[in-house]
Scaffold this motif. Structure first.
Motif, short mmCIF file in Angstrom:
data_model
loop_
_atom_site.label_atom_id
_atom_site.label_comp_id
_atom_site.label_asym_id
_atom_site.label_seq_id
_atom_site.Cartn_x
_atom_site.Cartn_y
_atom_site.Cartn_z
N ILE A 1 10.62 5.74 -2.01
CA ILE A 1 9.71 5.34 -0.94
C ILE A 1 10.47 5.52 0.37
CG2 ILE A 1 8.46 3.41 0.11
CD1 ILE A 1 7.87 2.39 -2.69
N ASN A 2 9.92 6.32 1.22
CA ASN A 2 10.59 6.69 2.47
C ASN A 2 12.02 7.15 2.18
OD1 ASN A 2 10.41 7.17 5.18
ND2 ASN A 2 11.09 5.13 5.79
N ARG A 3 12.14 7.99 1.19
CA ARG A 3 13.40 8.64 0.78
C ARG A 3 14.41 7.68 0.19
NH1 ARG A 3 11.37 11.20 5.06
NH2 ARG A 3 10.74 13.32 4.62
N GLU A 4 13.99 6.47 -0.11
CA GLU A 4 14.91 5.53 -0.72
C GLU A 4 14.46 5.25 -2.16
OE1 GLU A 4 16.73 1.38 0.86
OE2 GLU A 4 16.18 2.94 2.27
N GLU A 5 15.39 5.38 -3.09
CA GLU A 5 15.05 5.20 -4.49
C GLU A 5 14.77 3.71 -4.77
OE1 GLU A 5 17.55 7.51 -7.20
OE2 GLU A 5 17.40 5.81 -8.57
N PHE B 1 5.12 4.32 11.11
CA PHE B 1 5.69 5.64 10.88
C PHE B 1 5.14 6.17 9.55
CE2 PHE B 1 8.39 2.10 9.78
CZ PHE B 1 8.60 2.28 8.41
N GLU B 2 5.30 7.48 9.37
CA GLU B 2 4.82 8.11 8.15
C GLU B 2 5.75 7.77 6.99
OE1 GLU B 2 3.32 12.30 8.53
OE2 GLU B 2 5.07 12.62 7.27
N ILE B 3 5.18 7.48 5.81
CA ILE B 3 6.03 7.13 4.67
C ILE B 3 5.81 8.12 3.53
CG2 ILE B 3 6.63 5.34 2.98
CD1 ILE B 3 5.19 3.38 4.91
N PRO B 4 6.81 8.96 3.23
CA PRO B 4 6.68 9.80 2.05
C PRO B 4 6.93 8.97 0.78
CG PRO B 4 8.73 10.28 3.21
CD PRO B 4 8.05 9.19 3.97
N ILE B 5 6.11 9.22 -0.24
CA ILE B 5 6.32 8.61 -1.55
C ILE B 5 6.55 9.76 -2.51
CG2 ILE B 5 5.28 7.24 -3.38
CD1 ILE B 5 3.49 6.03 -1.21
N GLN B 6 7.72 9.76 -3.14
CA GLN B 6 8.08 10.90 -3.96
C GLN B 6 8.45 10.47 -5.37
OE1 GLN B 6 11.03 11.57 -0.97
NE2 GLN B 6 10.37 13.68 -0.70
N ALA B 7 8.18 11.37 -6.30
CA ALA B 7 8.64 11.16 -7.67
C ALA B 7 9.70 12.23 -7.92
CB ALA B 7 7.49 11.31 -8.65
N GLN C 1 10.58 -5.96 1.11
CA GLN C 1 11.17 -5.02 2.05
C GLN C 1 11.99 -4.00 1.28
OE1 GLN C 1 10.80 -5.78 5.48
NE2 GLN C 1 11.67 -3.82 6.05
N ILE C 2 11.60 -2.74 1.36
CA ILE C 2 12.39 -1.68 0.74
C ILE C 2 12.78 -0.72 1.85
CG2 ILE C 2 12.33 0.29 -0.83
CD1 ILE C 2 10.58 -1.47 -2.64
N GLY C 3 14.04 -0.76 2.23
CA GLY C 3 14.46 -0.04 3.42
C GLY C 3 13.70 -0.64 4.59
N ASN C 4 12.99 0.17 5.35
CA ASN C 4 12.18 -0.39 6.42
C ASN C 4 10.69 -0.33 6.08
OD1 ASN C 4 12.11 2.32 6.48
ND2 ASN C 4 12.43 2.56 8.69
N VAL C 5 10.40 -0.27 4.80
CA VAL C 5 9.01 -0.23 4.36
C VAL C 5 8.65 -1.55 3.69
CG1 VAL C 5 7.33 0.94 2.88
CG2 VAL C 5 9.13 2.25 4.01
N GLU C 6 7.49 -2.08 4.03
CA GLU C 6 7.03 -3.29 3.38
C GLU C 6 6.08 -2.92 2.25
OE1 GLU C 6 6.31 -4.50 7.06
OE2 GLU C 6 8.26 -5.48 7.14
N VAL C 7 6.46 -3.30 1.04
CA VAL C 7 5.67 -2.94 -0.13
C VAL C 7 5.07 -4.21 -0.71
CG1 VAL C 7 5.76 -1.87 -2.42
CG2 VAL C 7 7.25 -1.03 -0.59
N PRO C 8 3.73 -4.25 -0.87
CA PRO C 8 3.12 -5.45 -1.44
C PRO C 8 3.53 -5.64 -2.90
CG PRO C 8 1.47 -3.75 -1.10
CD PRO C 8 2.74 -3.23 -0.54
N GLN C 9 3.59 -6.88 -3.31
CA GLN C 9 3.94 -7.19 -4.71
C GLN C 9 3.02 -6.45 -5.66
OE1 GLN C 9 6.51 -9.12 -4.75
NE2 GLN C 9 6.28 -10.93 -3.48
#
Lengths: 395, 602
Positions: free
Chosen positions: B491-495, B528-534, B581-589
């Motif tokens: 998520i946003n380049r962070e595993e 900001f734009e958030i890439p989600i990658q597998a 909080q994952i990096g600077n992205v807030e991810v809902p539970q």
């Protein structure tokens, strides 16, 4: 602004409620309106005693539709205000009018009574769009009202317009915008439509513009208005000229946390770092201010809080700081760092350093120096997403 | 008590065949409870069970029945769970019984779990007699059902009581059959105490309440007992029977009895379900054969939504383990989720039930990571280890090969849906074994399936593709070599370690794509734009983008109503607090949960 005061007077009556409206207003019998104005007059008299030391710098009659009831009732309220409060000679005295009800006689009466600023709710100049909003007027009626206002001697006129309306295209919005700039009112308020819960709009299938179109309307507003000689001084307000002459003083009082007293049904007040609101229940309001007895006031309550007050909130230092930030940032000029230190005895960075650094880094906040005073303000990108940034200043 | 007047039994049935209702009627008829006292279903007293219509926790109840021969009998009815995931709990309950009543729905006939439960009862040498339920329904086929029981299960059914538990028809026949067809216990009352722990619960006043079936001897107040597996000793404070919904103290429990005792036991680990309790001063020479030790099949990470509640979660797991010996857990740490536990379960339903119990009974707010099975990793240096957390997978260069667990699956389905179910098994890498027609309209499909293909949403898919007609049972076959890879989500380049999982190479792209799509729906727009990658082995195989949030609506802040404006901002702020909080992205539970359910039919 220690001893300055602004007055807001709420006129909760409309001929008919618009489909998107979620303000406190309704239609009423003539007799009910008369009872309301009698109560309002009593409230003015009572409250004035508590604010006799204050200089009233602005008065704003809002609604509802202040141009809907008989103009004599409205003018009498202003007259009473003038008799009971210390209204400064150069005070800004505004009234909102609706093109459907603002006939020449009324405008003349308002002018004569002392109103010096008129706010016309145009919303759009596209008749189809107006119909969809449930407005009572069309573009022709707006033009007539505008001409009549000028003829009646109103020099300082505001026009309200709205974007993101159902069925509105960028082209039609820009057309409304440029038609209005050609008239050259001194002030333009440009809002976007919010579909509020509980309004008829929230139950309807609306053909609302897409996100990109919405954003384009918003950005074009700023471009076109600045090309036409307006400057933006608050998120959604523009004034003609480069200086603050035509900025709405009353509007700025809210963002600068000045004292204001709300009179009438459901009106909000702020004085001495206390906020409260009048009851929104018409019969309770009328009852409170119709019985001619001595003012009763709970002993633990500041004497200036009126008897029909609700939601009384004493702002502690944290709440004051929060407000200082999220209200102040609505002004394009931003918040003064020196003023923050003066009010709270602390450096703004010691309280909000993290948030400020983060959003300066992301380009949403910026620091600007104006004649030796340092301001923190939202950048253009920050203004676009102001709520997100403002929320960060809450504890 | 005279052992010849005691009957210890359980009721086994497929889900919804009326087990709990029959239990209620029997309790009613034996008069232990007045009608007024009857709850709707006395044995199913947990909210979750009631909602799901399944029974999770074993419980026992004693009733007094005056039979047609004029004698008074003591019945101890021990409730058992009905789902395949809870085979272990069924097993320990069955060990406390001497016989079983098999309830079969006259409109449905024999189902997959009917078979599974009967075989388990027969494994424990229980005498089983059938009861045909729901005979008052228009679609009831009692004769066909009897025939099916005799053909498919091979137990006599011609004189099976024909009943309606719901409407109380012929319940007396069942009670009489208990007297005549369930054997009386045959313990030695004079031998040293030998009692089997089949369950226990924790009570904050009395300590652990131990549920026992006494095989030999006597247990009474003041006596010193020993738990043979742990060698812990304690003095008995109270003994008694199980009244419906309450405990009834008595002087003693003797050979053949089912009841409880307390001994101010504070350490719940001292009393292991399956252990034998004996007299500390006169111990029996050997413990009873213990229960079959079961291994968790599915693992996942359990994390408190608010990291401040870590110790609450630990305490809750400890308490749950007390009466759910099949629950395993150990502490682990995740970069994304902080401190939590890796927990092992018998299956996905077991996982869900534990999760719900933690949330409801212990008021915890949890984040669960994607469930994983246990893989065997063979490293190039010859080391072999069990992998329960995908994050611990070594670098591919260190792996010789991997093995995954394979199950033998049996799916019972009406012939109309055979095609759809075969298709599903195919998609889940199933290896077809056979089709057995048990009737003209019903078949049992046998497949070998990788366990990791059925732990996500196989049950849901099975039900939706068969319109609820298919039922599924499985048992572990063993491990097989498989081409497996670790799929990572960035998520946003962070595993995000909590979202990593092991998947078959051929399914990696498909699953990666679905995860990204699902996360895109779940993650709110940021500034900001958030890439989600597998990614597999560092190579991106799928990507979605959460577009940047670029514009607010401009509310009119009318008449200085600042309070309203502040409430709006507070709501916005409050929403953020519920996020991780994952990096600077807030991810809902909810994002962590949503990726567990990726329906293939979408």
């Amino acid at each position: 602004m220690g001893k300055d005061l602004s007055l807001y007077v709420h006129i909760p009556f409309c001929e008919r409620k618009c489909l998107y409206c979620d303000f406190l207003s309704f239609n009423a019998e003539k007799s009910a309106m008369e009872r309301y104005f009698r109560a309002l007059e009593n409230e003015i008299v009572r409250c004035a005693e508590d604010f006799e030391d204050y200089d009233v710098k602005s008065v704003f009659f809002g609604g509802g539709t202040p141009s809907f009831p008989d103009q004599d009732l409205i003018c009498r309220m202003l007259q009473t205000l003038g008799e009971r409060f210390k209204v400064a000679p150069n005070a800004e005295i505004s009234i909102e009018v609706n093109p459907a009800s603002a006939i020449t006689d009324k405008l003349l009466a308002f002018k004569k009574a002392g109103f010096n600023r008129l706010s016309i709710g145009a919303q759009s100049l596209d008749d189809e769009e107006l119909k969809r909003l449930g407005r009572l007027h069309d573009s022709r009626m707006f033009y007539e009202t505008y001409e009549n206002a000028v003829a009646a001697g109103f020099d300082n006129v505001n026009v309200d317009i709205m974007s993101a309306l159902p069925g509105q295209s960028l082209t039609s919005y820009l057309e409304t915008l440029s038609k209005i700039t050609r008239l050259g009112p001194k002030h333009i308020s440009a809002y976007s439509l919010i579909v509020e819960e509980g309004t008829p709009f929230s139950e309807m299938e609306l053909d609302l513009p897409g996100e990109d179109e919405d954003r384009a309307m918003y950005h074009e507003t700023k471009r076109i208005l600045s090309e036409s000689g307006y400057h933006r001084y608050e998120i959604s307000n523009y004034a003609l000229g480069a200086d603050e002459t035509y900025e709405c003083y009353h509007n700025k009082v809210y963002w600068r946390r000045g004292n204001y007293l709300g009179l009438g049904l459901g009106a909000s007040s702020m004085a001495g770092n206390i906020r409260w609101k009048n009851t929104g229940n018409l019969s309770e309001y009328i009852k409170t201010y119709t019985e001619k007895k001595d003012k009763e006031c709970p002993s633990d309550q500041e004497s200036f809080i009126p008897p029909a007050a609700e939601d009384i909130e004493r702002l502690d230092e944290k709440a004051q700081m929060e407000e200082f930030m999220f209200l102040g940032l609505r002004l394009v000029k931003g918040v003064s760092m020196r003023e923050f230190r003066r009010q709270f005895g602390k450096d703004i960075f010691s309280v909000y350093g993290d948030v400020i650094d983060r959003y300066i880094a992301s380009g949403h906040l910026q620091v600007a120096d104006e004649e030796g005073e340092v301001f923190l303000r939202l950048s253009d990108e920050g203004l676009d997403v102001s709520n997100t940034i403002m929320a960060e200043f809450l504890f | 008590m005279d052992q010849s007047k005691i009957r210890n039994f359980c009721i086994v049935a497929h889900i919804d065949h009326g087990k709990s209702t029959l239990a209620d009627r029997m309790i009613e008829k034996t008069g232990v409870l007045t009608l007024r006292e009857m709850q709707n279903q006395v044995l199913d007293n947990m909210d979750i069970e009631r909602e799901r219509g399944i029974t999770i926790k074993s419980q026992a109840v004693r009733m007094i029945y005056k039979a047609r021969d004029g004698q008074e009998y003591t019945f101890n009815m021990i409730d058992t769970p009905g789902h395949v995931d809870f085979g272990y709990e069924v097993s320990r309950s069955l060990a406390a019984c001497d016989g079983a009543i098999l309830v079969v729905d006259a409109t449905q006939g024999v189902e997959a779990q009917t078979l599974a439960n009967v075989y388990m009862a027969l494994d424990h040498d229980l005498d089983v007699f059938p009861v045909i339920n729901k005979i008052d329904l228009p679609s009831a086929m009692p004769d066909e059902t009897k025939e099916e029981i005799e053909d498919v299960i091979g137990i006599e059914a011609h004189d099976a009581p024909l009943i309606s538990a719901k409407n109380g028809i012929n319940i007396e026949d069942v009670l009489e059959a208990v007297v005549h067809r369930i054997p009386a216990p045959t313990g030695d009352i004079d031998a040293p105490l030998k009692a089997l722990i089949f369950d226990s619960i924790y009570d904050s006043y009395r300590g652990v309440i131990v549920f026992v079936r006494v095989r030999d001897g006597i247990i009474k107040k003041g006596m010193k007992v020993r738990f043979m597996a742990t060698a812990a000793e304690a003095e008995v404070v109270e003994v008694g029977y199980f009244g419906p919904g309450r405990f009834i103290p008595s002087d003693e429990l003797t050979a053949g009895d089912v009841g409880y005792f307390t001994a101010s036991i504070k350490n719940i680990k001292d009393t292991r379900v399956g252990d034998t309790v004996t007299d500390a001063d006169r111990p029996c020479p050997e413990p009873l054969p213990g229960y079959k030790k079961v291994m968790p099949m599915v693992y996942c990470g359990l994390y408190p939504a608010d990291s401040a509640h870590y110790s609450d979660l630990r305490d809750a797991l400890e308490k749950l383990q007390l009466n759910d010996a099949s629950l395993f857990y150990e502490p682990e740490t995740s970069q994304a989720l902080g401190f939590g536990f890796r927990a092992g379960f018998l299956g996905l339903l077991h996982l869900e039930v534990i999760e719900e119990r933690l949330e409801r009974e212990y008021d915890l707010n949890l984040v669960t990571t994607a469930p994983s099975v246990v893989y065997k990793v063979h490293k190039t240096d010859g080391e072999v280890f069990d992998l329960t957390n995908p994050t611990n997978l070594p670098d591919p260069s260190e792996i010789e090969y991997m093995e995954e667990p394979i199950v033998n699956g049996e799916i019972m389905v009406t012939t109309d849906y055979v095609g759809a179910i075969m298709q599903l098994c195919q998609e889940r890498r199933g290896k077809y074994l056979s089709t057995d027609y048990i009737e003209q309209t019903r078949a049992i499909l046998k497949y070998e399936l990788p366990l990791n293909e059925i732990i996500y949403d196989f049950f849901d898919a099975l039900k939706s593709r068969s319109r609820g007609y298919a039922s599924f049972d499985y048992e572990l076959k063993g491990y097989e070599k498989s081409d497996l890879v670790k799929l990572d989500i960035l998520i946003n380049r962070e595993e995000v370690d909590a979202l990593s999982f092991i998947v078959h190479k051929d399914g990696a792209y498909e699953r990666g794509r679905k995860m990204c799509e699902k996360l895109k729906e779940e993650i709110p727009r940021h500034l900001f734009e958030i890439p989600i990658q597998a990614a597999v082995a560092g190579k991106i195989i799928a990507r979605e983008t959460v577009k940047a949030y670029r514009k607010d609506v401009l509310a009119k802040c009318y008449g200085g109503d600042i309070t309203r404006k502040k409430k709006l901002l507070e709501k916005q702020k409050e929403g953020k607090k519920k996020m991780r909080q994952i990096g600077n992205v807030e991810v809902p539970q909810s994002a962590f949960l949503s990726v567990l359910k990726l329906d293939n039919t979408d």
